[in-house]
Design an enzyme around this catalytic site. Sequence first.
Site, short mmCIF file in Angstrom:
data_model
loop_
_atom_site.label_atom_id
_atom_site.label_comp_id
_atom_site.label_asym_id
_atom_site.label_seq_id
_atom_site.Cartn_x
_atom_site.Cartn_y
_atom_site.Cartn_z
N SER A 28 0.81 -1.20 0.00
CA SER A 28 0.00 0.00 0.00
C SER A 28 0.85 1.27 0.00
CB SER A 28 -0.95 -0.06 1.21
OG SER A 28 -1.98 0.86 1.11
N ASP B 127 10.79 4.96 -9.65
CA ASP B 127 10.45 5.50 -10.97
C ASP B 127 11.24 6.75 -11.31
OD1 ASP B 127 8.71 3.44 -11.33
OD2 ASP B 127 6.88 4.65 -11.36
N LYS C 146 -0.49 -4.22 -3.59
CA LYS C 146 -1.79 -3.64 -3.29
C LYS C 146 -1.88 -2.26 -3.93
CE LYS C 146 -4.96 -2.28 0.39
NZ LYS C 146 -5.13 -0.89 -0.10
#
Length: 551
Positions: free
Chosen positions: A322, A333, A347
């Site tokens: 999460s 990223d 999740k």
Amino acid sequence: MLLRYRLLRSEGQPDPNAPDTLMQINRRWLVLAVFSTCLVGGGLFLTHPWVHAASGSSDTEIQASLREFSTVLATVERHYAGELDADEVMFQGAIPRMLRMLDPHSSFFSPEAFQQLRDNQKGHYAGVGMHIQDRGGSTIVVAPFPRTPAYRAGLRPGDVIIEVDDDNVESLNVIEVAERLRGPANTMVTIGIERRGSDDLLSFTVKRAQIPRPSVPTAFEIQPEVGYIRIDTFNENTGRELDDALKDLNVTRLKGLVLDLRGNRGGLLSEGVRVSDRFLAKGQTIVSHHGRSSRERLYTVRRGNGGHVYPMVVMVNCESASASEIVAGALQDHDRALVVGHSTFGKGLVQTVFTLSESAGLALTTARYYTPSGRLIQRRYDGVSMLEYYSNPCSEGYRPQRDGVRLTDKGRQVFAGAGITPDIELEEQKLNDFQWLISRNYAIETFAQDYSRERPDLPMEWDVTDEVIEEFREFLKSEEIEFEDADFGANLDYMRRFIKREVYNSAYDVEHGQRVFYELDPDVQRALEALPRAQTLLDSGDRVIAGLSVQ
């Protein structure tokens, strides 16, 4: 669980002094509110006594479904042959089963569970302040938290809880004992314990207080000018606690940082965003989310890192979920950090918590979130049981099903589907037969408690010497724990690490115990060894770094 909060109740609440019939009517509308929420998938507001749909099915269809549901419920209440507890049927049966048909993360909270959820998100609760667990059917004090009533009263690791307020609790499970220990702040509770080395039952009268549960429990300089910060959860205080930790580490002179998110199952979306914000540059994307009745929202860096850029490693494992995955995904990223460890839980769903009454709530999935490169990291949950869904990520040999390739800012490949794949995958630490033997007998914990009790003035620089190891060998023999000398010799590093933690827990407190534990953690050492590669990633400009793509 990734959570947002939303109010779903009218101003008028049931009168606790009203007749039972009125209370049943109000409970009925609560049930119907949950039922209709599941029908339209969110965007609902309960205005007693009617439920209005903001989107989804037509009003006519919803009203027809509600009438059918109400008819079934009324028929069961009137004609069922046996004794009927309507609350149990609804709140433990019909509603949870209904929500499980949607996804694994939409759930209904009973009053007790809802209060615990709010306590967890607030980062505090009212009680005495100690970690307890079940050991062989007894409730044992693992450790009192520093600077809490239990700590000041003199409760110690290894104490066996026998009585609470003169009531014997030996037949109760650890959850039931915990409920007895909790209570309003400034109220008194008497705890009777058995302590190793004492023949008498010891009694402690403790005044309950608001107990803080820090989400950043451990932060220290693990090497010269290299910081280690562990985040256990994302509650309302996480961003502030992280700021304090970075300040204490003197972020202006840091030459490296290990951010440990292992075992962190998430929490508040806003705090995951705030943590990411501290390490990225202004304007960079952190995460976005949208759903069928939830417009797309983009979260970008507002405050930023203030120009303090140093190599970073983010540690994750199969239980990192999460909000942890939001942080790891954003830093990966944008090539801000290397991710080290094991593939995360996967999740990618956002729950909005709807307050249905003063003491009940509904966590409903209202959106999916995407990392800056566009990755949806949610694992598939269709066609698998709840047990499989929650246990698979930590199963031996589990490999996530990747769903498409994305590129980081510098062109490294990352993958959608089934969590965040680490840049550097570590071999999982597993207990061998000898480690299982001493673990299931709680040998190290008991030895440490005896050792520290017999030496009340241990110096802070205490370490596990060869003499201590030999004492532990003799302790195992005295406890009639059978082992081979070869196995004992092969596990010296393991024993040194865990004995040191437990002695520090007993002699000082949990904060000191956790610090020495992570200093000796072999995975943390691997993370520290990866910092030069993280520096290479930062220095690479816009070039793809050979050997740093995800394997």
